[in-house]
Design a protein around this motif. Structure first.
Motif, PDB file in Angstrom:
ATOM      1  N   GLY A  19       1.706   1.962  15.947  1.00 26.44           N
ATOM      2  CA  GLY A  19       0.945   1.080  15.070  1.00 26.44           C
ATOM      3  C   GLY A  19       1.637   0.883  13.733  1.00 26.44           C
ATOM      4  O   GLY A  19       1.702  -0.236  13.211  1.00 26.44           O
ATOM      5  N   GLN A  20       2.200   1.960  13.185  1.00 30.64           N
ATOM      6  CA  GLN A  20       2.923   1.852  11.920  1.00 30.64           C
ATOM      7  C   GLN A  20       4.164   0.984  12.066  1.00 30.64           C
ATOM      8  O   GLN A  20       4.489   0.198  11.170  1.00 30.64           O
ATOM      9  N   GLY A  24       5.027  -2.562  10.007  1.00 31.66           N
ATOM     10  CA  GLY A  24       6.317  -2.822   9.358  1.00 31.66           C
ATOM     11  C   GLY A  24       6.964  -4.092   9.872  1.00 31.66           C
ATOM     12  O   GLY A  24       7.492  -4.903   9.097  1.00 31.66           O
ATOM     13  N   ALA A  25       6.921  -4.288  11.181  1.00 33.99           N
ATOM     14  CA  ALA A  25       7.532  -5.477  11.777  1.00 33.99           C
ATOM     15  C   ALA A  25       6.807  -6.742  11.338  1.00 33.99           C
ATOM     16  O   ALA A  25       7.450  -7.760  11.051  1.00 33.99           O
ATOM     17  N   LEU A  26       5.492  -6.695  11.265  1.00 32.16           N
ATOM     18  CA  LEU A  26       4.740  -7.865  10.820  1.00 32.16           C
ATOM     19  C   LEU A  26       5.146  -8.277   9.410  1.00 32.16           C
ATOM     20  O   LEU A  26       5.346  -9.460   9.126  1.00 32.16           O
ATOM     21  N   GLY A  27       5.282  -7.295   8.528  1.00 31.92           N
ATOM     22  CA  GLY A  27       5.711  -7.586   7.159  1.00 31.92           C
ATOM     23  C   GLY A  27       7.096  -8.213   7.118  1.00 31.92           C
ATOM     24  O   GLY A  27       7.328  -9.194   6.400  1.00 31.92           O
ATOM     25  N   GLY A  30       7.162 -11.843   7.984  1.00 29.79           N
ATOM     26  CA  GLY A  30       6.499 -12.761   7.066  1.00 29.79           C
ATOM     27  C   GLY A  30       4.990 -12.817   7.180  1.00 29.79           C
ATOM     28  O   GLY A  30       4.357 -13.658   6.556  1.00 29.79           O
ATOM     29  N   PHE A  31       4.393 -11.928   7.972  1.00 28.98           N
ATOM     30  CA  PHE A  31       2.934 -11.888   8.084  1.00 28.98           C
ATOM     31  C   PHE A  31       2.403 -10.918   7.044  1.00 28.98           C
ATOM     32  O   PHE A  31       2.689  -9.724   7.091  1.00 28.98           O
ATOM     33  N   SER A  32       1.653 -11.440   6.079  1.00 27.97           N
ATOM     34  CA  SER A  32       1.129 -10.583   5.028  1.00 27.97           C
ATOM     35  C   SER A  32      -0.352 -10.311   5.260  1.00 27.97           C
ATOM     36  O   SER A  32      -1.013 -11.013   6.027  1.00 27.97           O
ATOM     37  N   GLY A  33      -0.851  -9.298   4.574  1.00 27.34           N
ATOM     38  CA  GLY A  33      -2.272  -8.995   4.625  1.00 27.34           C
ATOM     39  C   GLY A  33      -2.681  -8.000   5.694  1.00 27.34           C
ATOM     40  O   GLY A  33      -3.820  -7.557   5.707  1.00 27.34           O
ATOM     41  N   VAL A  34      -1.785  -7.642   6.605  1.00 29.09           N
ATOM     42  CA  VAL A  34      -2.115  -6.646   7.636  1.00 29.09           C
ATOM     43  C   VAL A  34      -1.749  -5.280   7.078  1.00 29.09           C
ATOM     44  O   VAL A  34      -0.585  -5.005   6.806  1.00 29.09           O
TER      45      VAL A  34
END
Length: 79
Positions: A19-20, A24-27, A30-34
């Motif tokens: 999950g961690q 990190g990959a989402l950030g 370019g996906f913010s807010g998660v």
């Protein structure tokens, strides 16, 4: 026949490195807010009408889940 879904998730106090890694990959993508991701497992069972809820709970607890580190929920799906 019925469809049963068993969702298995790590307990809140258990570290979830997958999950961690996803957070990190989402950030980086370019996906913010998660701020948190918990990765679990989903099992779908097709059962006949002879399988009762108590049996489904036993299957989830004894076979599909490591109850030391995971919680589970069992849901019958209406079709």
């Amino acid at each position: 026949m019925a469809r049963v879904v068993v969702d298995v998730m790590p307990k809140a106090e258990i570290l979830d490195p997958q999950g961690q890694a996803i957070v990190g990959a989402l950030g980086r993508l370019g996906f913010s807010g998660v701020t948190d991701v918990r990765q679990g497992k989903r099992f779908e069972l097709e059962v006949d009408d002879s399988v009762d809820d108590a049996t489904l709970e036993r299957i989830a607890e004894e076979v599909l889940t490591n109850t030391v580190i995971e919680n589970f929920s069992v849901t019958r799906i209406s079709e």
